[in-house]
Write a protein that holds these residues in place. Structure first.
Motif, PDB file in Angstrom:
ATOM      1  N   LEU A   1       3.679   9.598   3.760  1.00 44.59           N
ATOM      2  CA  LEU A   1       2.649   8.891   3.201  1.00 44.59           C
ATOM      3  C   LEU A   1       1.919   9.572   2.650  1.00 44.59           C
ATOM      4  O   LEU A   1       0.633   9.466   2.226  1.00 44.59           O
ATOM      5  CB  LEU A   1       1.703   8.543   5.531  1.00 44.59           C
ATOM      6  CG  LEU A   1       2.435   7.565   6.119  1.00 44.59           C
ATOM      7  CD1 LEU A   1       1.884   7.651   7.614  1.00 44.59           C
ATOM      8  CD2 LEU A   1       1.736   6.363   5.833  1.00 44.59           C
ATOM      9  N   ALA A   2       1.874  10.716   3.245  1.00 40.38           N
ATOM     10  CA  ALA A   2       1.209  11.842   2.526  1.00 40.38           C
ATOM     11  C   ALA A   2       1.331  12.263   1.054  1.00 40.38           C
ATOM     12  O   ALA A   2       0.775  12.343  -0.151  1.00 40.38           O
ATOM     13  CB  ALA A   2       1.884  13.431   2.733  1.00 40.38           C
TER      14      ALA A   2
ATOM     15  N   GLU B   1       3.191   8.360 -11.879  1.00 38.58           N
ATOM     16  CA  GLU B   1       2.514   6.998 -10.535  1.00 38.58           C
ATOM     17  C   GLU B   1       1.134   6.945 -10.216  1.00 38.58           C
ATOM     18  O   GLU B   1       0.675   8.497  -9.887  1.00 38.58           O
ATOM     19  CB  GLU B   1       3.133   6.920  -9.367  1.00 38.58           C
ATOM     20  CG  GLU B   1       4.802   6.567  -9.856  1.00 38.58           C
ATOM     21  CD  GLU B   1       5.477   5.958  -8.615  1.00 38.58           C
ATOM     22  OE1 GLU B   1       5.052   5.526  -7.631  1.00 38.58           O
ATOM     23  OE2 GLU B   1       6.133   5.779  -8.270  1.00 38.58           O
ATOM     24  N   LYS B   2      -0.069   6.320 -10.149  1.00 41.46           N
ATOM     25  CA  LYS B   2      -1.225   6.705  -9.884  1.00 41.46           C
ATOM     26  C   LYS B   2      -1.474   7.566  -8.353  1.00 41.46           C
ATOM     27  O   LYS B   2      -0.902   6.760  -7.149  1.00 41.46           O
ATOM     28  CB  LYS B   2      -2.389   5.646 -10.058  1.00 41.46           C
ATOM     29  CG  LYS B   2      -2.674   5.308 -11.451  1.00 41.46           C
ATOM     30  CD  LYS B   2      -3.173   4.467 -11.603  1.00 41.46           C
ATOM     31  CE  LYS B   2      -3.334   3.774 -13.254  1.00 41.46           C
ATOM     32  NZ  LYS B   2      -4.460   2.980 -13.471  1.00 41.46           N
ATOM     33  N   THR B   3      -1.868   8.097  -7.813  1.00 38.83           N
ATOM     34  CA  THR B   3      -2.300   8.173  -6.910  1.00 38.83           C
ATOM     35  C   THR B   3      -3.179   8.723  -5.848  1.00 38.83           C
ATOM     36  O   THR B   3      -4.904   9.004  -6.782  1.00 38.83           O
ATOM     37  CB  THR B   3      -2.192   9.628  -6.468  1.00 38.83           C
ATOM     38  OG1 THR B   3      -2.610  11.156  -7.166  1.00 38.83           O
ATOM     39  CG2 THR B   3      -0.150  10.427  -6.667  1.00 38.83           C
TER      40      THR B   3
ATOM     41  N   PRO C   1       6.012   4.551  -3.049  1.00 38.79           N
ATOM     42  CA  PRO C   1       6.230   3.261  -3.395  1.00 38.79           C
ATOM     43  C   PRO C   1       7.016   3.045  -2.428  1.00 38.79           C
ATOM     44  O   PRO C   1       7.443   2.724  -2.060  1.00 38.79           O
ATOM     45  CB  PRO C   1       5.868   2.904  -4.934  1.00 38.79           C
ATOM     46  CG  PRO C   1       6.789   4.269  -5.109  1.00 38.79           C
ATOM     47  CD  PRO C   1       6.468   5.736  -4.086  1.00 38.79           C
TER      48      PRO C   1
ATOM     49  N   ARG D   1       0.604  -1.147  -0.093  1.00 39.15           N
ATOM     50  CA  ARG D   1      -0.152   0.147  -0.036  1.00 39.15           C
ATOM     51  C   ARG D   1       0.894   1.293   0.397  1.00 39.15           C
ATOM     52  O   ARG D   1       1.665   1.029   0.189  1.00 39.15           O
ATOM     53  CB  ARG D   1      -1.176   0.087   1.128  1.00 39.15           C
ATOM     54  CG  ARG D   1      -1.950  -1.117   1.231  1.00 39.15           C
ATOM     55  CD  ARG D   1      -2.521  -1.258   2.827  1.00 39.15           C
ATOM     56  NE  ARG D   1      -3.715   0.084   2.371  1.00 39.15           N
ATOM     57  CZ  ARG D   1      -4.397   0.544   2.915  1.00 39.15           C
ATOM     58  NH1 ARG D   1      -4.189  -0.423   4.528  1.00 39.15           N
ATOM     59  NH2 ARG D   1      -5.479   0.778   3.014  1.00 39.15           N
ATOM     60  N   PRO D   2       0.305   1.674  -0.728  1.00 41.12           N
ATOM     61  CA  PRO D   2       1.474   3.341  -1.239  1.00 41.12           C
ATOM     62  C   PRO D   2       1.400   3.881   0.610  1.00 41.12           C
ATOM     63  O   PRO D   2       0.971   4.087   1.027  1.00 41.12           O
ATOM     64  CB  PRO D   2       0.378   4.544  -1.308  1.00 41.12           C
ATOM     65  CG  PRO D   2      -0.185   3.724  -2.810  1.00 41.12           C
ATOM     66  CD  PRO D   2      -0.991   2.253  -1.690  1.00 41.12           C
ATOM     67  N   GLY D   3       2.832   4.490   0.841  1.00 43.84           N
ATOM     68  CA  GLY D   3       2.978   4.798   2.197  1.00 43.84           C
ATOM     69  C   GLY D   3       3.232   3.714   3.142  1.00 43.84           C
ATOM     70  O   GLY D   3       4.572   4.026   4.502  1.00 43.84           O
TER      71      GLY D   3
ATOM     72  N   ARG E   1       2.593   9.106  -1.024  1.00 40.72           N
ATOM     73  CA  ARG E   1       1.886   8.102  -1.426  1.00 40.72           C
ATOM     74  C   ARG E   1       3.413   7.249  -1.986  1.00 40.72           C
ATOM     75  O   ARG E   1       3.073   6.605  -2.900  1.00 40.72           O
ATOM     76  CB  ARG E   1       0.326   8.036  -1.524  1.00 40.72           C
ATOM     77  CG  ARG E   1      -0.439   8.851  -1.514  1.00 40.72           C
ATOM     78  CD  ARG E   1      -1.360   9.033  -2.065  1.00 40.72           C
ATOM     79  NE  ARG E   1      -2.275   7.349  -2.578  1.00 40.72           N
ATOM     80  CZ  ARG E   1      -2.974   6.599  -2.184  1.00 40.72           C
ATOM     81  NH1 ARG E   1      -3.300   7.034  -1.386  1.00 40.72           N
ATOM     82  NH2 ARG E   1      -3.166   5.534  -2.421  1.00 40.72           N
TER      83      ARG E   1
ATOM     84  N   TRP F   1       6.988   2.603   3.297  1.00 39.55           N
ATOM     85  CA  TRP F   1       8.096   3.086   4.170  1.00 39.55           C
ATOM     86  C   TRP F   1       7.940   4.141   5.534  1.00 39.55           C
ATOM     87  O   TRP F   1       8.456   4.373   6.018  1.00 39.55           O
ATOM     88  CB  TRP F   1       7.407   4.851   2.698  1.00 39.55           C
ATOM     89  CG  TRP F   1       8.700   6.340   3.399  1.00 39.55           C
ATOM     90  CD1 TRP F   1       8.314   7.322   4.364  1.00 39.55           C
ATOM     91  CD2 TRP F   1      10.192   6.387   2.985  1.00 39.55           C
ATOM     92  NE1 TRP F   1       8.882   8.523   4.071  1.00 39.55           N
ATOM     93  CE2 TRP F   1       9.862   7.745   3.964  1.00 39.55           C
ATOM     94  CE3 TRP F   1      10.389   6.460   1.809  1.00 39.55           C
ATOM     95  CZ2 TRP F   1      11.324   9.101   3.091  1.00 39.55           C
ATOM     96  CZ3 TRP F   1      11.814   6.880   1.725  1.00 39.55           C
ATOM     97  CH2 TRP F   1      11.611   7.810   2.404  1.00 39.55           C
TER      98      TRP F   1
ATOM     99  N   SER G   1       6.891  11.529 -10.131  1.00 34.57           N
ATOM    100  CA  SER G   1       5.991  11.499  -9.567  1.00 34.57           C
ATOM    101  C   SER G   1       4.910  12.565 -10.728  1.00 34.57           C
ATOM    102  O   SER G   1       3.561  12.630 -10.757  1.00 34.57           O
ATOM    103  CB  SER G   1       5.176  10.345  -8.666  1.00 34.57           C
ATOM    104  OG  SER G   1       5.318  11.860  -7.785  1.00 34.57           O
TER     105      SER G   1
END
Length: 208
Positions: free
Chosen positions: A91-92, A206-208, A96, A19-21, A94, A24, A144
């Motif tokens: 997180l903000a 990248e899709k956000t 990868p 999941r994005p973020g 997003r 990280w 991005s």
């Protein structure tokens, strides 16, 4: 004849890191939690990095452990706050999993770079690794498509590092802090972050 296929490894809960973020955040926690648990240590500690000893004189563990070791409670607190900021930014934005991997790879690389300059007698702290994270955030924002924000971020990072270096090398005294700042680690971390962010690459958008 049956076709040969590589076995797939299924790790329970691993999908969460996709999941994005999320990955990280996991790296940020890997930096912060052991540091919080360890607390302040001395520069003679086995957790510290000793650049004059070079690559052969430092154990491989020293490629990682300095980020968890801090000289004073204030030093630790400052880096924990900075690590929290890096986590929120990831997180903000997003970011990868590849961005998290770049941060993970830049971590030991930062300390290896420090071992190439014997002027730094000993090193403790996460500031080098955190600067690597900041550089990776900027590169990923750029790739991005958020180039305006990325340009401001990377420019601010470069100005900060240059200002730090102007205070002195390899360390400097900064008002309000009770331990010398390793300005050289800020440079090493930034360079490591830029390298691994570029090495791993990312799609242009990248899709956000």
């Amino acid at each position: 004849m049956l076709p040969l296929t590589a076995p797939r490894l299924h790790v329970k809960g691993a999908w969460l890191l996709q999941r994005p973020g999320a990955a990280w955040l996991a790296v940020a926690l890997l930096i912060a939690l052991p540091a919080w648990w360890l607390g302040p240590v001395t520069f003679s500690s086995s957790w510290a990095l000793h650049p004059p000893a070079g690559l052969s004189g430092n154990p491989v563990s020293a490629w990682w452990t300095p980020a968890w070791a801090h000289a004073t409670a204030q030093h630790l607190s400052a880096n924990l706050w900075a690590c929290g900021l890096m986590a929120v930014l990831g997180l903000a934005a997003r970011l990868p999993p590849r961005a998290a991997l770049a941060w993970l790879m830049a971590w030991p690389a930062t300390h290896v770079l420090l071992m190439l300059d014997p002027r730094l007698a000993a090193y403790l702290g996460a500031s080098g690794v955190l600067h690597a994270g900041a550089a990776i955030v900027g590169v990923w924002l750029w790739r991005s498509g958020r180039r305006g924000l990325a340009g401001i971020w990377l420019l601010a990072l470069c100005v900060k590092v240059l200002y730090d270096l102007s205070l002195g090398m390899p360390t400097a005294i900064r008002p309000g802090l009770d331990t010398p700042v390793s300005t050289l680690s800020h440079l090493a971390g930034t360079l490591s972050g830029l390298f691994f962010a570029g090495f791993l690459g990312a799609p242009r958008r990248e899709k956000t």
